[in-house]
Scaffold this motif. Structure first.
Motif, PDB file in Angstrom:
ATOM      1  N   PRO A 263       0.792  -1.233   0.000  1.00 48.04           N
ATOM      2  CA  PRO A 263       0.000   0.000   0.000  1.00 48.04           C
ATOM      3  C   PRO A 263       0.822   1.281   0.000  1.00 48.04           C
ATOM      4  O   PRO A 263       0.533   2.217  -0.769  1.00 48.04           O
ATOM      5  CB  PRO A 263      -0.842  -0.124   1.281  1.00 48.04           C
ATOM      6  CG  PRO A 263      -0.130  -1.129   2.128  1.00 48.04           C
ATOM      7  CD  PRO A 263       0.515  -2.075   1.175  1.00 48.04           C
TER       8      PRO A 263
ATOM      9  N   SER B 244      -4.467   3.458  -2.699  1.00 40.43           N
ATOM     10  CA  SER B 244      -3.605   2.281  -2.563  1.00 40.43           C
ATOM     11  C   SER B 244      -4.034   1.406  -1.398  1.00 40.43           C
ATOM     12  O   SER B 244      -4.022   0.168  -1.494  1.00 40.43           O
ATOM     13  CB  SER B 244      -2.147   2.706  -2.383  1.00 40.43           C
ATOM     14  OG  SER B 244      -1.615   3.213  -3.585  1.00 40.43           O
ATOM     15  N   VAL B 245      -4.415   2.017  -0.286  1.00 38.93           N
ATOM     16  CA  VAL B 245      -4.846   1.235   0.875  1.00 38.93           C
ATOM     17  C   VAL B 245      -6.133   0.476   0.555  1.00 38.93           C
ATOM     18  O   VAL B 245      -6.259  -0.723   0.869  1.00 38.93           O
ATOM     19  CB  VAL B 245      -5.042   2.164   2.095  1.00 38.93           C
ATOM     20  CG1 VAL B 245      -5.801   1.441   3.198  1.00 38.93           C
ATOM     21  CG2 VAL B 245      -3.699   2.628   2.624  1.00 38.93           C
TER      22      VAL B 245
ATOM     23  N   THR C 278      -5.314  -2.405  -1.805  1.00 37.83           N
ATOM     24  CA  THR C 278      -4.552  -3.481  -1.167  1.00 37.83           C
ATOM     25  C   THR C 278      -5.421  -4.294  -0.215  1.00 37.83           C
ATOM     26  O   THR C 278      -5.380  -5.532  -0.219  1.00 37.83           O
ATOM     27  CB  THR C 278      -3.348  -2.903  -0.398  1.00 37.83           C
ATOM     28  OG1 THR C 278      -2.557  -2.103  -1.283  1.00 37.83           O
ATOM     29  CG2 THR C 278      -2.487  -4.009   0.169  1.00 37.83           C
TER      30      THR C 278
END
Length: 385
Positions: free
Chosen positions: A121, A148-149, A152
């Protein structure tokens, strides 16, 4: 790689010939689709405000999944990056975002695809900003981190939440710092050569009917060579893991150091779609392993496995021109403690400086002309909206 080692020789050739045929037929279909803008994410972000032809880009991503799964020597992050960028572009259309907002969101979407593919992430967010968007600024960090978090965590519902590579324990010593200083400049020079060869291969990609013939010939050759060298198949993850564990004999290390990047360049030059992240990391691991073995014969305290990790990070940083994201990615991919961070940082700094002085391009903008590079530099700090 275990499966490739156990497969009979005829299967190497038949499967790779099938991948070549799929590539050629897929490329002919894709180029027939109307596309006003390039499907290259970096070029699209800088010169088309992130606008991507959705159907053609997703078609290229799907083709990449198929042929990389069949053994093409390219990375698997290309497809999720393209998919994330296309989704971001579509959302930007619906929200009527400005060009600057669209550039950011498309970079975040591509970084989210990268983060989901490898379970990284923080590295995915930094990759989006430092490598794709070309700038690290506080106002850009939160959107990149959020996308991104989310990507992921979503991927962890299906994919294992575990480090991609397993590393042995490394002892902290002065020899490790000396090793980093020795690896850094060599990694920088090798990265420059790799970027320029990638640019050359991309420039001479086959046109017209050769789109069908070239990938069949190249992938058929790869299938033939992979019979004695099954390590050449796929993105290079297994090669890097073996180098990190110091489980590759020195003679094989030397052979793979030449053959693996050659396979990647030939695949890319023949029109096979795919990523360059893991192939670059594998190149660095092989280079570091070779140098580690060579130096350990003179200085036994030096650890070839550590040299492979340091080389992987140095080449990754220099080929992407993203030193911060490269360090974070190596740490997230390995999940290790900080025992190797100091030599890794030292090698990354030296390699990036050497490569940037000689060649300002990265593997992701190798196709850009000098005028486009200058234009990108002018766009790097856009006015705030």
């Amino acid at each position: 790689m275990d499966a490739a080692e156990q497969a009979p020789p005829w299967r190497h050739i038949v499967v790779l010939l099938g991948a070549g045929l799929a590539t050629g037929a897929g490329q002919i279909i894709l180029v027939s689709l109307t596309a006003g803008n390039s499907i290259d994410i970096t070029e699209s972000i800088w010169f088309s405000a992130g606008r991507l032809p959705a159907l053609r880009t997703l078609g290229s991503a799907l083709l990449s999944v198929i042929v990389v799964g069949m053994g093409a020597s390219l990375g698997r992050e290309g497809a999720p990056k393209q998919a994330g960028a296309v989704i971001a572009n579509g959302l930007s259309d619906r929200a009527c975002f400005s060009d600057e907002q669209r550039r950011l969101l498309v970079a975040c979407g591509a970084g989210a695809g990268m983060a989901a593919a490898y379970g990284v992430p923080l590295g995915g967010a930094l990759f989006a900003l430092e490598v794709l968007r070309g700038m690290l600024a506080l106002r850009l960090v939160l959107p990149a981190l959020l996308t991104s978090v989310v990507a992921t965590v979503t991927s962890w519902l299906v994919l294992p939440n575990a480090p991609t590579y397993e590393l042995p324990h490394f002892d902290g010593s002065f020899a490790n710092l000396v090793l980093a200083v020795l690896i850094g400049p060599i990694a920088g020079l090798v990265s420059v050569l790799f970027v320029r060869v990638i640019a050359l291969a991309d420039r001479y990609r086959p046109k017209s009917r050769r789109r069908l013939v070239a990938p069949i010939l190249v992938l058929g050759l790869l299938g033939l060579v992979s019979i004695p060298f099954p390590q050449l198949l796929g993105n290079g993850k297994d090669i890097a893991q073996l180098a990190f564990a110091d489980q590759i004999p020195f003679a094989l290390l030397l052979a793979l150091l030449l053959l693996k990047p050659a396979a990647t360049v030939l695949c890319l030059g023949s029109g096979v779609p795919g990523g360059l992240f893991t192939p670059s990391l594998a190149l660095g691991a092989l280079l570091g392993g070779v140098l580690g073995h060579a130096y350990s014969s003179l200085w036994p305290e030096m650890q070839p496995a550590l040299a492979a990790v340091v080389g992987a990070g140095a080449v990754l940083a220099a080929t992407t021109q993203g030193p911060i994201s490269a360090v974070v990615l190596i740490m997230e991919l390995t999940g290790r403690d900080r025992s190797f961070v100091a030599p890794l940082l030292l090698a990354v700094i030296i390699a990036t400086l050497v490569s940037r002085i000689i060649e300002p391009r990265s593997i992701y903008d190798a196709r850009l002309t000098d005028d486009q590079i200058a234009q990108r530099q002018r766009l790097r700090e856009p006015p705030r909206r």
